[in-house]
Design an enzyme around this catalytic site. Structure first.
Site, PDB file in Angstrom:
ATOM      1  N   GLY A  35      32.777  52.421   5.627  1.00 43.07           N
ATOM      2  CA  GLY A  35      31.398  52.496   5.244  1.00 43.07           C
ATOM      3  C   GLY A  35      31.290  52.547   3.530  1.00 43.07           C
ATOM      4  O   GLY A  35      32.456  52.309   2.948  1.00 43.07           O
ATOM      5  N   ASP A 157      17.607  55.786   7.849  1.00 48.09           N
ATOM      6  CA  ASP A 157      18.506  54.558   7.458  1.00 48.09           C
ATOM      7  C   ASP A 157      18.823  54.151   9.083  1.00 48.09           C
ATOM      8  O   ASP A 157      19.949  53.724   9.150  1.00 48.09           O
ATOM      9  CB  ASP A 157      19.871  54.945   6.805  1.00 48.09           C
ATOM     10  CG  ASP A 157      20.490  53.715   6.381  1.00 48.09           C
ATOM     11  OD1 ASP A 157      21.839  53.816   6.271  1.00 48.09           O
ATOM     12  OD2 ASP A 157      19.901  52.576   6.387  1.00 48.09           O
TER      13      ASP A 157
END
Length: 663
Positions: A35, A157
């Site tokens: 990520g 998110d």
């Protein structure tokens, strides 16, 4: 973890000296995800013997307190949640890795439930999501959000990449609470650099404007997720995150049925409700969203909003300019947009009096001050009152104002022309010269920061270098000490490591995971394969050697085979060997012998006639092999001698021979 070379850290409480064992308990394996701020590895909890996923903050970000706080906030947020649709957190901690200049960096990690499956993003890209599956997946996400919202956590998110489908349990898992916040702290929506948190395609309008978020912001993102699963694309698509965020604030998405004819009108109504710009017009909680989604599956639509509450179509709206009204701005990657979305509609023409004048309730005509008074809510009249007949005095004043306006306009134009003339004829300012700083041997992030601080715009260029480790600055072009214009571009050369490396000689004796990690640290980018081999001395799972062998020089892209011990030994052929040779053959394989002697008149005594384990069979290291050895049979007992008769003097010669008297 990054590929930046580093020396091994301190020895853990583990037989093998390796950085890939965290807290003496979690052994890391292959990289399974990456990520923006962390890497996720598959690991093994050696204490409990279970497979886990370990999320490790990137070492180059571990010095940043903001990333440290965000990473720890994720652990705290998810640790408080225990739901089958939320990836569970088992443990947290930090791990010391060597930094620059021999100082160690504490890199935090999170030990999570290992989930096997595919993300919704992968399924959407493969076009492998049916309408029924899209509804089921969304119901699972809403179940997780309902639980987290009741626990006071807003995810902020929700997107396809953060939802995983597990085929084994036919369920979904919500993950990555990296920017989640408690509802009591949800007003802090902006970072220190004034960037909106979240992903542009799934931002709620209030997130894009930098306003406080609540549970309804997650429901908007869940609506975007459902829209993309049904249509194969997000509700809004733009050339940049700024344009996408702008559409979230001002545009109305196309109905999902216009992109996928199989989407029912009931599902369209659910999406229209979930994607309302005003959060008060959306579903107020995840449970209400789930009920509406189940009803839509049965063909029941969501009731349309009242006309007074219907969202304004941006193509019909005429924004009202009010210089005294406060404006809210949102920032995304440095761009600003005013939050001036109109909420009123144009007044229909049929509501105007027939003569084209606005009239008060008593039939009188209001003056101009009443047209835009305090009662104005954003609506604009289509017609203005008819112009009244003016008196000569009014006409004179009007001419005076026009003349004054013309004179002022001429003066402004003259002043502007003079200013423009001076601007074009003045000498250009001399550019400020700045010395290029020395960045050699600094890490990539340190070198970039030093050049930015000096007023340059560094451009990265990666080169192979035989002596400078990967990720370390080689130098700049122009070189350090050169005098260059401030704010100019400068090339920063970063080492990609040597083109060839030597396979470490200390690989034997390490675990397979530790050997792989060390080879990656040395800069090897080729394929790493594993081969098992029997060994009488090397424990199971430990590296015996490599191919090419340790100490050899290989290209960084070459494949390397790691030979790992099975912990077993092949039994040699013993039958027919003398017992001493059989014992020596077993000892050479680290095995023990147990001898049993059996009488055998057909085999030479001392030779092996049988063994408990067949030749070439595999046994555990140090096992005992039973062998049978021949020995001579015991001699038969001698018969008792019979008395010999005395020879007769008169006996014949033949009798003497029979009695053995003659040779």
């Amino acid at each position: 973890m990054t590929n930046t070379p580093r020396t091994p850290a301190h020895r853990e409480d583990h037989p093998v000296n390796t950085q890939r064992v965290l807290s003496g308990r979690y052994e890391l394996g292959e990289l399974i995800g990456r990520g923006g701020m962390a890497d996720v590895f598959r690991g093994v909890d050696t204490r409990l013997g279970r497979t886990v996923a370990v999320k490790l903050l990137r070492p180059d970000l571990a010095r940043d307190p903001q990333f440290q706080a965000r990473f720890k906030r994720e652990a705290q947020a998810v640790a408080a949640l225990n739901h089958p649709s939320i990836v569970a957190v088992f443990d947290t901690g930090d791990h010391a890795v060597p930094g620059d200049h021999d100082d160690s960096v504490r890199v935090p990690y999170i030990v999570m439930e290992f989930v096997s499956g595919k993300t919704i993003r992968d399924l959407i890209r493969a076009k492998d999501v049916s309408i029924d599956q899209a509804i089921d997946f969304t119901l699972g996400v809403l179940s997780a959000l309902d639980y987290s919202h009741k626990a006071g956590i807003v995810h902020r998110d929700i997107k396809p990449a953060n939802v995983m489908f597990c085929p084994d349990s036919n369920s979904v898992k919500v993950m990555d609470f990296g920017i989640a916040r408690a509802m009591a702290d949800s007003s802090a929506t902006m970072t220190q650099t004034q960037a909106v948190v979240g992903t542009a395609q799934y931002l709620s309008p209030e997130q894009a404007r930098g306003e406080a978020v609540d549970a309804r912001s997650d429901l908007y993102s869940a609506g975007c997720l459902l829209y993309e699963m049904l249509t194969g694309r997000p509700p809004f698509i733009g050339e940049s995150p700024v344009s996408v965020a702008y559409q979230h604030v001002r545009e109305i998405p196309e109905p999902a049925s216009s992109l996928n004819p199989e989407v029912s009108a009931a599902l369209d109504s659910v999406l229209m409700k979930a994607l309302q710009k005003n959060r008060a017009d959306r579903f107020q909680d995840a449970a209400a969203f789930r009920r509406a989604l189940r009803a839509a599956r049965s063909g029941v639509s969501v009731a349309a909003p009242a006309p007074s509450e219907a969202p304004t179509d941006p193509t019909n709206a005429v924004p009202r300019h009010d210089p005294l009204a406060p404006t809210a701005a949102f920032s995304l990657t440095g761009a600003k947009f005013l939050d001036d979305v109109p909420t009123g509609r144009l007044r229909p023409a049929e509501e105007m009096p027939d003569d084209g004048h606005l009239q008060a309730s008593d039939g009188t005509e209001p003056d101009g001050s009443e047209l835009y008074g305090t009662g104005d809510t954003g609506s604009l009249p289509l017609l203005l009152p008819a112009e009244r007949e003016r008196t000569p005095l009014q006409k004179s004043r009007r001419r005076t104002w026009i003349a004054t306006l013309v004179v002022l306009t001429l003066l402004v134009l003259a002043g502007g022309g003079l200013w423009l003339y001076n601007l074009m004829n003045q000498a250009p300012p001399q550019a400020t010269k700045v010395l290029v700083p020395t960045v050699t041997s600094l890490t990539e992030s340190e070198a970039l920061q030093k050049l930015y601080n000096a007023g340059f715009k560094p451009q990265l260029k990666r080169l192979q270098h035989e002596t400078i480790p990967k990720g370390t600055a080689i130098g700049t072009v122009p070189s350090s000490g050169s005098s260059v214009d401030a704010n100019s571009d400068i090339i920063l050369n970063i080492s990609e490591g040597p083109s060839a490396v030597t396979i470490p000689t200390d690989l034997p004796g390490r675990t397979e995971a530790a050997a792989r990690d060390l080879l990656h640290q040395k800069g090897l980018t080729g394929a790493l394969t594993t081969k098992t081999s029997n060994s009488p001395t090397v424990p199971v799972g430990i590296v015996i050697t490599t191919n090419p062998a340790p100490g050899q020089l290989v290209d960084v892209g070459d494949a390397v085979e790691i030979v790992v011990s099975t912990g077993k030994v092949a039994v040699p052929q013993l039958i027919g060997l003398p017992v001493t040779e059989a014992e020596a053959a077993l000892t050479a394989q680290g095995l023990k012998i147990n001898v049993t002697e059996v009488e055998n008149s057909q085999v030479t005594p001392g030779k092996v006639t049988g063994q408990s384990d067949a030749a070439d069979s595999l046994v555990e290291q140090g096992s005992t092999i039973n062998v049978t050895v021949a020995k001579a049979p015991a001699p038969a007992p001698a018969p008792s001698p019979s008395p010999t008769p005395s020879p007769s003097k008169t006996g014949s010669k033949e009798d003497a021979v029979l009695n053995g008297l003659f040779p």
